[in-house]
Write an enzyme that holds these catalytic residues in place. Structure first.
Site, PDB file in Angstrom:
ATOM      1  N   ARG A  72      11.156  -6.318   4.983  1.00  0.00           N
ATOM      2  CA  ARG A  72      11.064  -4.774   4.488  1.00  0.00           C
ATOM      3  C   ARG A  72      12.167  -4.357   5.637  1.00  0.00           C
ATOM      4  NH1 ARG A  72       5.625  -2.413   5.020  1.00  0.00           N
ATOM      5  NH2 ARG A  72       4.864  -3.092   7.322  1.00  0.00           N
ATOM      6  N   ARG A  90      -0.704  -9.453  13.186  1.00  0.00           N
ATOM      7  CA  ARG A  90      -1.014  -8.133  12.555  1.00  0.00           C
ATOM      8  C   ARG A  90      -2.089  -8.790  11.797  1.00  0.00           C
ATOM      9  NH1 ARG A  90       3.981  -5.006  10.420  1.00  0.00           N
ATOM     10  NH2 ARG A  90       2.103  -3.557   9.698  1.00  0.00           N
ATOM     11  N   LYS A 132       0.779  -0.979   0.079  1.00  0.00           N
ATOM     12  CA  LYS A 132       0.117  -0.234  -0.119  1.00  0.00           C
ATOM     13  C   LYS A 132       0.876   0.627  -0.128  1.00  0.00           C
ATOM     14  CE  LYS A 132      -1.941  -0.642   3.964  1.00  0.00           C
ATOM     15  NZ  LYS A 132      -1.324  -1.824   4.015  1.00  0.00           N
ATOM     16  N   ARG A 154      11.556  -3.235  11.220  1.00  0.00           N
ATOM     17  CA  ARG A 154      10.681  -2.341  12.097  1.00  0.00           C
ATOM     18  C   ARG A 154      10.017  -3.271  13.043  1.00  0.00           C
ATOM     19  NH1 ARG A 154       5.747   0.207   7.877  1.00  0.00           N
ATOM     20  NH2 ARG A 154       4.689  -1.275  10.118  1.00  0.00           N
ATOM     21  N   ARG A 189      -9.272   1.668   8.729  1.00  0.00           N
ATOM     22  CA  ARG A 189      -8.481   0.111   9.505  1.00  0.00           C
ATOM     23  C   ARG A 189     -10.317  -1.070   9.885  1.00  0.00           C
ATOM     24  NH1 ARG A 189      -2.339   0.966   9.785  1.00  0.00           N
ATOM     25  NH2 ARG A 189      -1.415  -1.048   8.719  1.00  0.00           N
TER      26      ARG A 189
HETATM   27  P1  ADP Z   1       2.045  -2.035   3.121  1.00  0.00           P
HETATM   28  O1  ADP Z   1       2.181  -0.286   3.385  1.00  0.00           O
HETATM   29  O2  ADP Z   1       1.074  -2.554   2.671  1.00  0.00           O
HETATM   30  O3  ADP Z   1       2.539  -2.237   4.556  1.00  0.00           O
HETATM   31  P2  ADP Z   1       4.954  -1.374   1.458  1.00  0.00           P
HETATM   32  O4  ADP Z   1       4.646  -0.854   0.403  1.00  0.00           O
HETATM   33  O5  ADP Z   1       5.161  -1.044   2.839  1.00  0.00           O
HETATM   34  O6  ADP Z   1       3.675  -2.531   2.694  1.00  0.00           O
HETATM   35  O7  ADP Z   1       5.435  -3.147   1.508  1.00  0.00           O
HETATM   36  C1  ADP Z   1       5.965  -4.045   1.857  1.00  0.00           C
HETATM   37  C2  ADP Z   1       7.182  -4.244   1.941  1.00  0.00           C
HETATM   38  O8  ADP Z   1       7.097  -5.095   0.155  1.00  0.00           O
HETATM   39  C3  ADP Z   1       7.906  -3.468   1.706  1.00  0.00           C
HETATM   40  O9  ADP Z   1       9.689  -4.452   1.943  1.00  0.00           O
HETATM   41  C4  ADP Z   1       8.365  -3.056   0.168  1.00  0.00           C
HETATM   42  O10 ADP Z   1       9.787  -2.831  -0.593  1.00  0.00           O
HETATM   43  C5  ADP Z   1       7.962  -4.377  -0.630  1.00  0.00           C
HETATM   44  N1  ADP Z   1       6.950  -4.719  -2.114  1.00  0.00           N
HETATM   45  C6  ADP Z   1       6.155  -3.306  -2.530  1.00  0.00           C
HETATM   46  N2  ADP Z   1       5.580  -3.704  -3.668  1.00  0.00           N
HETATM   47  C7  ADP Z   1       6.424  -4.897  -3.356  1.00  0.00           C
HETATM   48  C8  ADP Z   1       6.362  -5.917  -5.445  1.00  0.00           C
HETATM   49  N3  ADP Z   1       5.772  -5.656  -6.093  1.00  0.00           N
HETATM   50  N4  ADP Z   1       7.065  -6.842  -5.136  1.00  0.00           N
HETATM   51  C9  ADP Z   1       7.806  -7.104  -4.274  1.00  0.00           C
HETATM   52  N5  ADP Z   1       7.778  -6.239  -3.174  1.00  0.00           N
HETATM   53  C10 ADP Z   1       7.125  -5.261  -3.264  1.00  0.00           C
HETATM   54  P1  AMP Z   2       1.225   0.408   8.953  1.00  0.00           P
HETATM   55  O1  AMP Z   2       2.663   1.274   9.164  1.00  0.00           O
HETATM   56  O2  AMP Z   2       0.294   0.750   8.454  1.00  0.00           O
HETATM   57  O3  AMP Z   2       1.637  -0.211   8.444  1.00  0.00           O
HETATM   58  O4  AMP Z   2       1.107   0.434  10.204  1.00  0.00           O
HETATM   59  C1  AMP Z   2       1.651   0.461  11.714  1.00  0.00           C
HETATM   60  C2  AMP Z   2       0.589   0.344  13.058  1.00  0.00           C
HETATM   61  O5  AMP Z   2      -0.037   1.661  13.077  1.00  0.00           O
HETATM   62  C3  AMP Z   2      -0.795  -0.794  12.704  1.00  0.00           C
HETATM   63  O6  AMP Z   2       0.106  -2.085  12.771  1.00  0.00           O
HETATM   64  C4  AMP Z   2      -1.563  -0.014  13.689  1.00  0.00           C
HETATM   65  O7  AMP Z   2      -1.481  -0.763  15.381  1.00  0.00           O
HETATM   66  C5  AMP Z   2      -1.704   0.771  13.793  1.00  0.00           C
HETATM   67  N1  AMP Z   2      -1.975   2.213  12.848  1.00  0.00           N
HETATM   68  C6  AMP Z   2      -2.093   2.719  11.602  1.00  0.00           C
HETATM   69  N2  AMP Z   2      -3.199   2.619  11.347  1.00  0.00           N
HETATM   70  C7  AMP Z   2      -3.920   2.816  12.057  1.00  0.00           C
HETATM   71  C8  AMP Z   2      -5.451   2.945  11.707  1.00  0.00           C
HETATM   72  N3  AMP Z   2      -6.280   2.943  11.162  1.00  0.00           N
HETATM   73  N4  AMP Z   2      -6.398   2.021  13.133  1.00  0.00           N
HETATM   74  C9  AMP Z   2      -5.654   1.397  13.748  1.00  0.00           C
HETATM   75  N5  AMP Z   2      -4.034   1.591  13.940  1.00  0.00           N
HETATM   76  C10 AMP Z   2      -3.842   1.906  13.320  1.00  0.00           C
END
Ligand code: ADP
Ligand code: AMP
Length: 213
Positions: A127, A171, A13, A160, A88
């Site tokens: 990641r 999660r 995302k 992280r 969420r």
């Molecule tokens: P989210 O915001 O949904 O938690 P991220 O954008 O941080 O996810 O992506 C999660 C991990 O996957 C990161 O390490 C990112 O670099 C990697 N990633 C994102 N898109 C792709 C893809 N299309 N193919 C492979 N790896 C990806």
């Molecule tokens: P993210 O960076 O989107 O993966 O979010 C990391 C963490 O932040 C999540 O696992 C939740 O603990 C918290 N968080 C982020 N956005 C929300 C939301 N909209 N509602 C509740 N918790 C959130």
């Protein structure tokens, strides 16, 4: 244009939201990034949010909704935004809808980045995030130019706390229980668009831009 990114944690995302923000010139708003910035600055909100985040749980709706509504009321959001990680829960989505309705506005698209759980474990384990500028990388799929160092700001990259395997499992459970129902919620509203998130990130982006226009 107002867009919501849906999908499991680690689905990509944030990666796609950043690309959308750049192409369409709208702010990328990540509630996770807002919480992490507060944790880094040692604010009261950050301390409270950390208690939940470290366990892989959602931060309570009361806290989350307030910071999101304050953020989208900003001047830079008048032309639209891309929301990453919000809503969420169904109550969060309802509060957002109501706030937008009050100003005669609405969300245009909810884009679900669809990735099965098996791929998620690999995505989150690999990641690496920059605590300086929030950029994210992946050890195999999106490596930085220099190992362990952010391409953008030169700071150190870290795993992280909530991307550790024991927390990822929680999660994912939380996602299926509390967040996945939003897919049906936006489908009913007729604004859900699903893209295959297992593809290369450039192909995922191409699928998204074909939808957004
Ligand atoms: P989210 O915001 O949904 O938690 P991220 O954008 O941080 O996810 O992506 C999660 C991990 O996957 C990161 O390490 C990112 O670099 C990697 N990633 C994102 N898109 C792709 C893809 N299309 N193919 C492979 N790896 C990806
Ligand atoms: P993210 O960076 O989107 O993966 O979010 C990391 C963490 O932040 C999540 O696992 C939740 O603990 C918290 N968080 C982020 N956005 C929300 C939301 N909209 N509602 C509740 N918790 C959130």
């Amino acid at each position: 244009m107002k867009i919501i990114m849906l999908g499991a944690p680690g689905a990509g995302k944030g990666t796609q939201a950043k690309m959308i923000a750049e192409k369409y010139g709208v702010p990328h708003i990540s509630t996770g990034d807002i919480f992490r910035a507060n944790i880094k600055n040692g604010t009261e909100l950050g301390m409270e949010a950390k208690k939940y985040m470290d366990q892989g749980l959602l931060v309570p709706d009361e806290l989350t909704v307030k910071i999101l509504l304050d953020r989208v009321a900003g001047d830079d959001c008048k032309g639209g935004y891309v929301l990453d990680g919000f809503p969420r829960t169904i109550p969060q989505a309802e509060v957002l809808d109501k706030a937008l309705e009050e100003i005669g506005d609405k969300i245009d698209f909810a884009v679900d980045v669809d990735v099965p759980d098996e791929n998620i474990i690999n995505r989150m384990g690999g990641r690496r995030a920059c605590l300086g500028c929030g950029a994210t990388y992946h050890l195999e799929h999106v490596p930085p130019k220099k190992e362990g160092i952010c391409d953008t700001c030169g700071r150190e990259l870290v795993l992280r706390d909530d991307d550790r395997p024991e927390t990822v499992k929680n999660r994912l459970e939380v996602y299926h229980k509390q967040t996945q129902p939003l897919i049906a919620f936006y489908q009913q509203k007729g604004i859900l668009k699903t893209v295959d998130g297992t593809a290369d990130r450039k192909d995922v982006f191409q699928a998204i831009t074909a939808i957004l226009g």
